[in-house]
Design a protein around this motif. Sequence first.
Motif, PDB file in Angstrom:
ATOM      1  N   ASP A   1       3.830 -22.707 -27.530  1.00 17.69           N
ATOM      2  CA  ASP A   1       4.245 -23.457 -28.714  1.00 17.69           C
ATOM      3  C   ASP A   1       3.746 -24.899 -28.786  1.00 17.69           C
ATOM      4  OD1 ASP A   1       5.598 -21.230 -29.588  1.00 17.69           O
ATOM      5  OD2 ASP A   1       7.531 -21.872 -28.763  1.00 17.69           O
ATOM      6  N   PHE A   2       2.715 -25.256 -28.041  1.00 18.97           N
ATOM      7  CA  PHE A   2       2.184 -26.613 -28.082  1.00 18.97           C
ATOM      8  C   PHE A   2       0.744 -26.526 -28.577  1.00 18.97           C
ATOM      9  CE2 PHE A   2       3.005 -30.942 -26.358  1.00 18.97           C
ATOM     10  CZ  PHE A   2       1.775 -31.517 -26.648  1.00 18.97           C
TER      11      PHE A   2
ATOM     12  N   ASP B   1       4.484 -20.780 -22.182  1.00 20.89           N
ATOM     13  CA  ASP B   1       4.980 -21.170 -23.498  1.00 20.89           C
ATOM     14  C   ASP B   1       3.776 -21.510 -24.371  1.00 20.89           C
ATOM     15  OD1 ASP B   1       7.685 -22.647 -24.887  1.00 20.89           O
ATOM     16  OD2 ASP B   1       5.707 -23.314 -25.546  1.00 20.89           O
TER      17      ASP B   1
ATOM     18  N   LEU C   1       0.355 -28.781 -18.520  1.00 20.55           N
ATOM     19  CA  LEU C   1      -0.450 -28.467 -19.692  1.00 20.55           C
ATOM     20  C   LEU C   1      -1.939 -28.535 -19.375  1.00 20.55           C
ATOM     21  CD1 LEU C   1       1.708 -31.028 -20.930  1.00 20.55           C
ATOM     22  CD2 LEU C   1       1.183 -29.544 -22.808  1.00 20.55           C
TER      23      LEU C   1
ATOM     24  N   HIS D   1      -2.949 -26.824 -26.680  1.00 24.23           N
ATOM     25  CA  HIS D   1      -2.760 -26.797 -25.233  1.00 24.23           C
ATOM     26  C   HIS D   1      -2.189 -25.455 -24.788  1.00 24.23           C
ATOM     27  CE1 HIS D   1      -2.844 -31.122 -25.980  1.00 24.23           C
ATOM     28  NE2 HIS D   1      -3.150 -31.270 -24.710  1.00 24.23           N
TER      29      HIS D   1
ATOM     30  N   ARG E   1       0.367 -24.068 -21.810  1.00 24.59           N
ATOM     31  CA  ARG E   1       1.339 -24.727 -20.955  1.00 24.59           C
ATOM     32  C   ARG E   1       2.281 -23.744 -20.279  1.00 24.59           C
ATOM     33  NH1 ARG E   1       5.699 -28.020 -24.682  1.00 24.59           N
ATOM     34  NH2 ARG E   1       6.397 -26.253 -25.912  1.00 24.59           N
TER      35      ARG E   1
ATOM     36  N   GLU F   1       6.798 -29.598 -16.671  1.00 21.88           N
ATOM     37  CA  GLU F   1       5.852 -29.016 -17.626  1.00 21.88           C
ATOM     38  C   GLU F   1       4.444 -29.310 -17.149  1.00 21.88           C
ATOM     39  OE1 GLU F   1       4.503 -29.585 -22.303  1.00 21.88           O
ATOM     40  OE2 GLU F   1       6.509 -30.213 -21.687  1.00 21.88           O
TER      41      GLU F   1
END
Length: 131
Positions: A102-103, A100, A122, A106, A108, A120
């Motif tokens: 979308d952070f 993903d 990261l 970071h 992740r 999760e």
Amino acid sequence: MTGASHRFERLHHVQVSMPADEEDVARAFYSGVLGMTEIEKPPVLAKRGGAWFRAHGVELHLGVEQDFRPAKKAHPAFLVDDLDSLAAHLAAHGTTPRWDGDFPGHRRIYADDPFGNRLEFLQPEPVPDDN
């Protein structure tokens, strides 16, 4: 709350749920796959089932929930030092990492524990060298 005289030192632990009588499954994943160390529960709490794990100052408790349903949205998030290695390790042990992006700042992945709880992981993005 303004004017509070207390401060939070750090997070002590995170608890997620698990089904009854599945402690060996929890051990196989959290100790066997993730490499966390199981820690002894106090006797009064050990009677309730579940298992506690620790790694490098991170503590995760699994508590038995009779009407267990996995946490699909709520989750603990762990900072790691080598996300690619962890993702490959999880995949090699039958746990599919979901990437993903979308952070901000970071990299992740998400993965599910053997009970379907969302986890999760990261790793901070490298800071660009402005030289």
